[in-house]
Structure formats: C-alpha cells, structure tokens
Write an enzyme that holds these catalytic residues in place. Structure first.
Site, PDB file in Angstrom:
ATOM      1  N   ARG A 132     -14.873   2.831  21.162  1.00 15.85           N
ATOM      2  CA  ARG A 132     -13.396   2.837  21.134  1.00 15.85           C
ATOM      3  C   ARG A 132     -12.877   3.846  20.126  1.00 15.85           C
ATOM      4  N   TRP A 190     -14.090  11.315   5.587  1.00 23.02           N
ATOM      5  CA  TRP A 190     -14.118  10.141   6.468  1.00 23.02           C
ATOM      6  C   TRP A 190     -13.595  10.477   7.865  1.00 23.02           C
ATOM      7  N   THR A 206     -13.735  10.813  11.681  1.00 18.62           N
ATOM      8  CA  THR A 206     -14.453  10.396  12.890  1.00 18.62           C
ATOM      9  C   THR A 206     -14.604  11.600  13.826  1.00 18.62           C
ATOM     10  N   GLY A 217       3.181   9.726  13.080  1.00 16.78           N
ATOM     11  CA  GLY A 217       3.554   9.415  14.470  1.00 16.78           C
ATOM     12  C   GLY A 217       2.323   9.263  15.355  1.00 16.78           C
ATOM     13  N   ARG A 229      -3.114   3.158  16.213  1.00 12.67           N
ATOM     14  CA  ARG A 229      -3.077   1.774  15.701  1.00 12.67           C
ATOM     15  C   ARG A 229      -2.805   0.804  16.849  1.00 12.67           C
ATOM     16  N   LEU A 238     -25.128 -18.903  15.719  1.00 10.35           N
ATOM     17  CA  LEU A 238     -26.412 -18.554  16.337  1.00 10.35           C
ATOM     18  C   LEU A 238     -27.573 -18.772  15.359  1.00 10.35           C
ATOM     19  N   GLU A 243      -7.045   3.729   9.709  1.00  7.53           N
ATOM     20  CA  GLU A 243      -5.724   3.694  10.383  1.00  7.53           C
ATOM     21  C   GLU A 243      -4.729   2.852   9.593  1.00  7.53           C
ATOM     22  N   ASP A 258      -3.878  -4.144   3.771  1.00  4.65           N
ATOM     23  CA  ASP A 258      -2.834  -4.233   2.737  1.00  4.65           C
ATOM     24  C   ASP A 258      -1.645  -3.339   3.075  1.00  4.65           C
TER      25      ASP A 258
HETATM   26  P1  TGC Z   1       7.437   7.836   3.986  1.00  5.87           P
HETATM   27  O1  TGC Z   1       8.355   8.577   3.080  1.00  5.87           O
HETATM   28  O2  TGC Z   1       7.634   6.380   4.188  1.00  5.87           O
HETATM   29  O3  TGC Z   1       7.468   8.523   5.425  1.00  5.87           O
HETATM   30  C1  TGC Z   1       7.453   9.940   5.604  1.00  5.87           C
HETATM   31  C2  TGC Z   1       8.134  10.204   6.945  1.00  5.87           C
HETATM   32  O4  TGC Z   1       7.320   9.646   7.984  1.00  5.87           O
HETATM   33  C3  TGC Z   1       8.077   8.661   8.709  1.00  5.87           C
HETATM   34  N1  TGC Z   1       7.125   7.589   9.073  1.00  5.87           N
HETATM   35  C4  TGC Z   1       6.671   7.435  10.307  1.00  5.87           C
HETATM   36  N2  TGC Z   1       6.941   8.088  11.438  1.00  5.87           N
HETATM   37  C5  TGC Z   1       6.314   7.679  12.549  1.00  5.87           C
HETATM   38  N3  TGC Z   1       5.440   6.657  12.554  1.00  5.87           N
HETATM   39  C6  TGC Z   1       5.132   5.978  11.430  1.00  5.87           C
HETATM   40  N4  TGC Z   1       4.245   4.984  11.474  1.00  5.87           N
HETATM   41  C7  TGC Z   1       5.759   6.353  10.237  1.00  5.87           C
HETATM   42  N5  TGC Z   1       5.683   5.924   8.954  1.00  5.87           N
HETATM   43  C8  TGC Z   1       6.543   6.685   8.246  1.00  5.87           C
HETATM   44  C9  TGC Z   1       9.167   8.223   7.768  1.00  5.87           C
HETATM   45  O5  TGC Z   1      10.272   7.701   8.484  1.00  5.87           O
HETATM   46  C10 TGC Z   1       9.490   9.528   7.075  1.00  5.87           C
HETATM   47  O6  TGC Z   1      10.261  10.302   7.972  1.00  5.87           O
HETATM   48  P2  TGC Z   1      11.379  11.344   7.438  1.00  5.87           P
HETATM   49  O7  TGC Z   1      12.090  11.807   8.664  1.00  5.87           O
HETATM   50  O8  TGC Z   1      12.245  10.555   6.514  1.00  5.87           O
HETATM   51  O9  TGC Z   1      10.624  12.418   6.742  1.00  5.87           O
HETATM   52  O10 TGC Z   1       5.968   8.180   3.543  1.00  5.87           O
HETATM   53  P3  TGC Z   1       5.078   7.652   2.359  1.00  5.87           P
HETATM   54  O11 TGC Z   1       4.326   8.827   1.819  1.00  5.87           O
HETATM   55  O12 TGC Z   1       5.890   6.839   1.415  1.00  5.87           O
HETATM   56  O13 TGC Z   1       3.979   6.721   3.107  1.00  5.87           O
HETATM   57  C11 TGC Z   1       4.279   5.717   3.979  1.00  5.87           C
HETATM   58  C12 TGC Z   1       2.993   4.936   4.359  1.00  5.87           C
HETATM   59  C13 TGC Z   1       2.340   4.350   3.153  1.00  5.87           C
HETATM   60  C14 TGC Z   1       3.440   3.832   5.293  1.00  5.87           C
HETATM   61  C15 TGC Z   1       2.015   5.901   5.074  1.00  5.87           C
HETATM   62  O14 TGC Z   1       1.597   6.889   4.240  1.00  5.87           O
HETATM   63  C16 TGC Z   1       0.811   5.222   5.675  1.00  5.87           C
HETATM   64  O15 TGC Z   1       0.889   4.735   6.795  1.00  5.87           O
HETATM   65  N6  TGC Z   1      -0.368   5.219   4.970  1.00  5.87           N
HETATM   66  C17 TGC Z   1      -1.622   4.788   5.551  1.00  5.87           C
HETATM   67  C18 TGC Z   1      -2.497   5.995   5.824  1.00  5.87           C
HETATM   68  C19 TGC Z   1      -3.288   5.881   7.103  1.00  5.87           C
HETATM   69  O16 TGC Z   1      -3.048   5.036   7.948  1.00  5.87           O
HETATM   70  N7  TGC Z   1      -4.226   6.804   7.301  1.00  5.87           N
HETATM   71  C20 TGC Z   1      -4.980   6.838   8.512  1.00  5.87           C
HETATM   72  C21 TGC Z   1      -5.808   8.103   8.608  1.00  5.87           C
HETATM   73  S1  TGC Z   1      -6.425   8.451  10.234  1.00  5.87           S
HETATM   74  C22 TGC Z   1      -7.625   7.299  10.489  1.00  5.87           C
HETATM   75  O17 TGC Z   1      -7.875   6.414   9.731  1.00  5.87           O
HETATM   76  C23 TGC Z   1      -8.358   7.440  11.749  1.00  5.87           C
HETATM   77  S2  TGC Z   1      -9.565   6.257  12.036  1.00  5.87           S
HETATM   78  C24 TGC Z   1     -10.023   6.793  13.534  1.00  5.87           C
HETATM   79  C25 TGC Z   1     -10.944   5.938  14.301  1.00  5.87           C
HETATM   80  O18 TGC Z   1     -12.164   6.149  14.187  1.00  5.87           O
HETATM   81  O19 TGC Z   1     -10.450   5.120  15.170  1.00  5.87           O
HETATM   82  P1  FAD Z   2      -7.560   3.727  -0.821  1.00  8.62           P
HETATM   83  O1  FAD Z   2      -6.290   4.273  -0.306  1.00  8.62           O
HETATM   84  O2  FAD Z   2      -8.120   4.316  -2.068  1.00  8.62           O
HETATM   85  O3  FAD Z   2      -7.398   2.158  -1.008  1.00  8.62           O
HETATM   86  C1  FAD Z   2      -8.317   1.372  -1.766  1.00  8.62           C
HETATM   87  C2  FAD Z   2      -7.779  -0.063  -1.815  1.00  8.62           C
HETATM   88  O4  FAD Z   2      -6.501  -0.071  -2.488  1.00  8.62           O
HETATM   89  C3  FAD Z   2      -7.504  -0.649  -0.422  1.00  8.62           C
HETATM   90  O5  FAD Z   2      -7.824  -2.024  -0.427  1.00  8.62           O
HETATM   91  C4  FAD Z   2      -6.001  -0.478  -0.245  1.00  8.62           C
HETATM   92  O6  FAD Z   2      -5.435  -1.440   0.645  1.00  8.62           O
HETATM   93  C5  FAD Z   2      -5.511  -0.668  -1.669  1.00  8.62           C
HETATM   94  N1  FAD Z   2      -4.231   0.019  -1.899  1.00  8.62           N
HETATM   95  C6  FAD Z   2      -3.971   1.355  -1.828  1.00  8.62           C
HETATM   96  N2  FAD Z   2      -2.678   1.596  -2.080  1.00  8.62           N
HETATM   97  C7  FAD Z   2      -2.088   0.387  -2.301  1.00  8.62           C
HETATM   98  C8  FAD Z   2      -0.752  -0.037  -2.572  1.00  8.62           C
HETATM   99  N3  FAD Z   2       0.255   0.845  -2.669  1.00  8.62           N
HETATM  100  N4  FAD Z   2      -0.519  -1.357  -2.746  1.00  8.62           N
HETATM  101  C9  FAD Z   2      -1.528  -2.271  -2.640  1.00  8.62           C
HETATM  102  N5  FAD Z   2      -2.818  -1.926  -2.374  1.00  8.62           N
HETATM  103  C10 FAD Z   2      -3.088  -0.620  -2.197  1.00  8.62           C
HETATM  104  N6  FAD Z   2      -9.195   9.306   8.150  1.00  8.62           N
HETATM  105  C11 FAD Z   2      -8.783  10.370   8.897  1.00  8.62           C
HETATM  106  O7  FAD Z   2      -7.888  11.120   8.499  1.00  8.62           O
HETATM  107  N7  FAD Z   2      -9.374  10.650  10.102  1.00  8.62           N
HETATM  108  C12 FAD Z   2     -10.366   9.894  10.612  1.00  8.62           C
HETATM  109  O8  FAD Z   2     -10.858  10.168  11.708  1.00  8.62           O
HETATM  110  C13 FAD Z   2     -10.833   8.789   9.849  1.00  8.62           C
HETATM  111  N8  FAD Z   2     -11.897   8.045  10.295  1.00  8.62           N
HETATM  112  C14 FAD Z   2     -12.419   7.057   9.490  1.00  8.62           C
HETATM  113  C15 FAD Z   2     -13.603   6.431   9.860  1.00  8.62           C
HETATM  114  C16 FAD Z   2     -14.170   5.468   9.045  1.00  8.62           C
HETATM  115  C17 FAD Z   2     -15.452   4.828   9.436  1.00  8.62           C
HETATM  116  C18 FAD Z   2     -13.515   5.095   7.843  1.00  8.62           C
HETATM  117  C19 FAD Z   2     -14.088   4.021   6.977  1.00  8.62           C
HETATM  118  C20 FAD Z   2     -12.356   5.731   7.454  1.00  8.62           C
HETATM  119  C21 FAD Z   2     -11.805   6.738   8.262  1.00  8.62           C
HETATM  120  N9  FAD Z   2     -10.668   7.448   7.858  1.00  8.62           N
HETATM  121  C22 FAD Z   2     -10.214   8.521   8.603  1.00  8.62           C
HETATM  122  C23 FAD Z   2     -10.085   7.216   6.534  1.00  8.62           C
HETATM  123  C24 FAD Z   2      -9.191   5.975   6.462  1.00  8.62           C
HETATM  124  O9  FAD Z   2      -7.979   6.180   7.096  1.00  8.62           O
HETATM  125  C25 FAD Z   2      -9.002   5.643   4.989  1.00  8.62           C
HETATM  126  O10 FAD Z   2     -10.249   5.175   4.508  1.00  8.62           O
HETATM  127  C26 FAD Z   2      -7.914   4.614   4.760  1.00  8.62           C
HETATM  128  O11 FAD Z   2      -6.640   5.147   5.062  1.00  8.62           O
HETATM  129  C27 FAD Z   2      -7.910   4.055   3.316  1.00  8.62           C
HETATM  130  O12 FAD Z   2      -8.007   5.082   2.389  1.00  8.62           O
HETATM  131  P2  FAD Z   2      -9.097   5.012   1.190  1.00  8.62           P
HETATM  132  O13 FAD Z   2     -10.407   4.704   1.809  1.00  8.62           O
HETATM  133  O14 FAD Z   2      -8.967   6.271   0.415  1.00  8.62           O
HETATM  134  O15 FAD Z   2      -8.669   3.771   0.325  1.00  8.62           O
END
Ligand code: TGC
Ligand code: FAD
Length: 390
Positions: free
Chosen positions: A94, A167, A169, A243, A249, A344, A369, A373
């Site tokens: 997935r 990190w 994928t 976006g 997600r 099991l 993603e 938290d």
């Molecule tokens: P913030 O100031 O709140 O937002 C900046 C701008 O972005 C807009 N926005 C969004 N737009 C669309 N969808 C969303 N979900 C959005 N969230 C925020 C927001 O409205 C703003 O727009 P504008 O027009 O005002 O500029 O930004 P912030 O820096 O304070 O952060 C917000 C926060 C913490 C929610 C965001 O940074 C966040 O979601 N952090 C988590 C990071 C994360 O999810 N990383 C994932 C990496 S990719 C991955 O993990 C792939 S795994 C792949 C796999 O193997 O399946």
């Molecule tokens: P951190 O952000 O350092 O967080 C550490 C801990 O602190 C967590 O428990 C978190 O919840 C907590 N924390 C952080 N900030 C706060 C806050 N403000 N308040 C309270 N608690 C907080 N990323 C990509 O870009 N592309 C990919 O394809 C991708 N694939 C991945 C595949 C795997 C197998 C894994 C494990 C990760 C992947 N990631 C990818 C990265 C993933 O998105 C990040 O690991 C994730 O966003 C968390 O970031 P971090 O690991 O740096 O943890």
C-alpha cells in the site's frame, strides 16, 4: 484464509458495483501475488519490485486520476477500498501505491505543466516509471516548514538544488523524485530525475517495520535542473506538499483497516480451530471479548472512511476530517494487531502468520504522513481555533 471482507454492518451494500469490482480485483491480486510471498520478502528486507507492472496493468497506480492520462478515473471510495485490500497483504505494498499515486502522480497532476503531465503520468500509471516524494529532512519531520533544502534560481532557465531528504519511501528505486525545497519565493516542488548529476540516494537498511518497503535518504549536491522540465509551476508554498498529504492520508485511513482485517480474521480462524481444555479457545469469554472489540472498532473505522470518501467525492472533505480518519484508523489497526498476536500463543510470533509483520508495519504507519500526535493537534486546532503545535 477467509475470502471475504469483514463486513459486520453491511458495508458492501453501501458500495457501487464499480467499487465492489475494484475490491474484488485487488483482493484476488493480493491473495494470488502478495500473500504467498510477502513474509519471505519482509524477512529478507526486499521489495517485491516484480509486482509493480502488474499493479500498473490492473489500474492500481493513480487510480483516481483521469483516464486521459492512462489512469482509471475511480471514485475516492474505490481508491480507498483498493488501499484497504493492498494493505491487507502488507503495508509496504500500500505504501508503494500511496506514494506513486497520491504523492507523486497527484502533485504532477495538480501542480504540473501540461508537458510534465503528458510525459510522466501515463508511464507512472503503467508502472513503467517509479516516483518518490521528498519532504522530510533529518532535522524537520513534523515541522516540514523548517526545511533547509534550498533551490536557487540561476536566472537562465535552470535551478540549483542542495540539501538532504530522509526516510523517503521508494527513494532508491525511483526514476524521479519530487523534491520540496525552499526558494526566495517560498516552498516549491521540483521533479529530479535519478541520473541528474549531484543527485544520489542511499537505502536505509535495518528497519524492524515495513521491511518489504524501500526507505532511503536523498542527497542533492549542486543538482542543476531545467526549469521547464523540473519546476512544478502551480504548486506554491507549504500548502502544496501538505495538499498531497491529504490524498495519501486518506488512503492510509482505509489501508490500515485492511491490515486490521487480516489480523482479526487470522485470530478468529485460529481461535475457532485451536483447542485447549477440550474446547476451541473461541469458546472462552476472554477470547470472545477480544474478537468482539476488534470487530466493533474495525466496523466503526469502516463507516468513518466510507463517509469521508463520499464527502471527498463531493469535494467536501476537510484536512481535519482526513486527520481524524488517519489517526483513528491507524490506532485501531495497531490495537487490533496487538490484540490478535497473543491469541495465537507462540504461533503468533511466527512469520507464517501475518500478525507481527502487520503490527510492526503499523508502527511506521502511525508515524509517517503526520504522527498520531500531530493529527490530534490538527483536530484540536479545528475544534478550538488554536494551533497547539507551535
Ligand atoms: P501552516 O501555517 O498551518 O500551513 C501552511 C499552509 O498550508 C495550508 N495547510 C494545508 N493545505 C492543504 N492540506 C493540508 N493538510 C494543510 N495543512 C496546512 C495552510 O492552510 C497554510 O496555507 P496558506 O495559504 O495560509 O499558506 O503550517 P505549519 O508549518 O504551521 O504546519 C502545519 C502542520 C503541523 C499541520 C503540518 O506541517 C503537518 O501536517 N506536519 C506533519 C508533517 C507530515 O505529515 N509529513 C509527512 C511527510 S510524507 C510521508 O510521511 C510519506 S509516508 C509515505 C508512505 O510510505 O506511505
Ligand atoms: P519528529 O517530528 O521529530 O517527532 C518526534 C516525536 O515528537 C513524535 O512523537 C511527534 O509526534 C512528537 N512531536 C513533534 N512535534 C510535536 C508537537 N508540536 N507537539 C507534540 N508532539 C510533537 N517522509 C517523506 O517526506 N516522504 C516519504 O516517503 C516518507 N516515508 C517514510 C517511510 C517510513 C518507513 C517512515 C518511518 C517515515 C517516512 N517519512 C517520509 C517521514 C515521516 O513523515 C516522518 O517520520 C514523520 O513526519 C515524523 O517526523 P520525525 O520522524 O522527524 O519525528
């Protein structure tokens, strides 16, 4: 292996014929191609790359994007149910499909030029090119807005990129990476092809989770790219990568339940067959309680994503609703996997059964993603109007 979806409340009756057909096609694929091999691939930390083109030919890659780009043009619910079935096999499968479809094809579709869409989308839909999505950095995970990767406009139709992504994928099997970088004009996305001088990747080995998925570091050292081919013209600011995360997600919220379904069915079948004290263990109240709790949480999660999918198809789903579904359903799946494993007994630790593999995979799904938290805090912000994460 039970051949049907866990459907306690008539979910299938709420699906369209097309959605049911997608589910069955994906289920057949997973039963035939994934389940027989996945334990050994995970044990050996290998990605089953031979499945990519089959997934492409079955329409599993970018399935909700339009047919004009070689995609299947499915509804969001059909896309979700496909993710459910793929993750029933393994979260790595997935993950591959999520990244390819939601994190690479989607931004090319949403933010790319006509030429970028025509060049990349048909190949990616067919599984002839693989993509990855580079947002996270060693020092910026939950807070991607702090990224240090930098793109400088050279003023001659080229840009120079420097930085490190972590990190990622599919990183070291990708033909193209979408790299998000800071510019003088805010965050922008760039398509960086794997042969570009200065670009390299390093596979991160030694994970105890998602072992059948490739996770890599991306290194960019004075990587010069052509603006027309590389810069995504319509994705500006941090909201562009965020976006894309909404799409992925959403798929995870469905997908995690597929892993949970596989754990629940495995525990149920085992409990009905395993006899202790002259009775199947399923006859004991303690075990029934676990099964009843599992099927209840699974069913609630299914209804949550089905409603979310219908909203999404009407263009009404909000990011906070997506966060709720991702957060809840991954937690539900992790709880079900953990509850199923001890049912099991000793067999529960073996690769012959999928429980520890799913439970370990779900640790990554819980973190990537957006961590659990962060999704709590996004929901908290939606209901209070106050961002508690900064
Ligand atoms: P913030 O100031 O709140 O937002 C900046 C701008 O972005 C807009 N926005 C969004 N737009 C669309 N969808 C969303 N979900 C959005 N969230 C925020 C927001 O409205 C703003 O727009 P504008 O027009 O005002 O500029 O930004 P912030 O820096 O304070 O952060 C917000 C926060 C913490 C929610 C965001 O940074 C966040 O979601 N952090 C988590 C990071 C994360 O999810 N990383 C994932 C990496 S990719 C991955 O993990 C792939 S795994 C792949 C796999 O193997 O399946
Ligand atoms: P951190 O952000 O350092 O967080 C550490 C801990 O602190 C967590 O428990 C978190 O919840 C907590 N924390 C952080 N900030 C706060 C806050 N403000 N308040 C309270 N608690 C907080 N990323 C990509 O870009 N592309 C990919 O394809 C991708 N694939 C991945 C595949 C795997 C197998 C894994 C494990 C990760 C992947 N990631 C990818 C990265 C993933 O998105 C990040 O690991 C994730 O966003 C968390 O970031 P971090 O690991 O740096 O943890």
């Amino acid at each position: 292996m039970t051949s049907e979806l866990t459907d306690f409340i008539g979910l299938q009756g709420l699906l369209t014929d097309e959605e049911r057909l997608v589910r069955q096609t994906a289920r057949d694929f997973v039963n035939r191609e994934v389940i027989p091999i996945i334990d050994s691939y995970a044990q050996e930390e290998k990605f089953p790359g031979h499945l990519v083109q089959t997934m492409g030919s079955l329409g599993f890659l970018g399935p909700n994007l339009p047919e004009e780009y070689g995609c299947a043009g499915l509804s969001s619910v059909a896309y979700g149910i496909l993710m459910y079935e793929l993750e029933r096999g393994d979260s790595a499968i997935r993950s591959f499909a999520s990244v390819q479809g939601s994190l690479v094809m989607y931004p090319i579709f949403a933010y790319g030029s006509a030429a970028q869409k025509e060049y990349w989308l048909p190949k990616m839909a067919a599984g002839e090119a693989i993509g990855c999505f580079g947002l996270t950095e060693p020092d910026f995970g939950s807070n991607p807005g702090g990224m240090r990767t930098r793109a400088k406009n050279n003023g001659d139709g080229t840009w120079t990129l420097n930085g490190t992504k972590m990190w990622i994928t599919n990183g070291s099997i990708a033909d193209v990476a979408i790299v998000w970088a800071r510019t003088d004009d805010g965050v922008r996305g760039f398509l960086v092809e794997k042969e570009t001088p200065g670009f390299s990747s390093r596979r991160m080995k030694g994970k105890w989770s998602l072992r059948a998925s490739v996770t890599s570091e991306l290194i960019l050292e004075n990587v010069v790219v052509d603006e027309a081919k590389s810069l995504l013209p319509d994705g500006k600011g941090l909201k562009a990568p965020l976006g894309c995360l909404n799409q992925a997600r959403y798929g995870i919220a469905w997908g995690a339940l597929g892993a949970a379904d596989n754990c629940y069915q495995t525990a149920l079948e085992y409990a009905l067959q395993r006899v202790q004290f002259d009775k199947p263990i399923a006859a004991f109240q303690l075990q029934q309680r676990k099964l009843a709790e599992m099927v209840t949480e699974l069913t609630k999660g299914q209804l949550l994503v089905l409603q979310l999918g219908r909203l999404k198809d009407q263009g009404l789903a909000t990011p906070a609703q997506v966060s709720m579904a991702k957060m809840n359903n991954v937690q539900v799946a992790l709880d079900i996997a953990r509850k199923a494993r001890p049912m099991l007994g000793a067999n529960g630790i073996m690769g012959e059964y999928p429980l520890m593999r799913h439970a370990n995979n779900l640790e990554s799904v819980y973190t990537y993603e957006g961590t659990h938290d962060m999704h709590l805090l996004i929901i908290g912000e939606a209901v209070t109007g106050i961002a508690a994460y900064r």
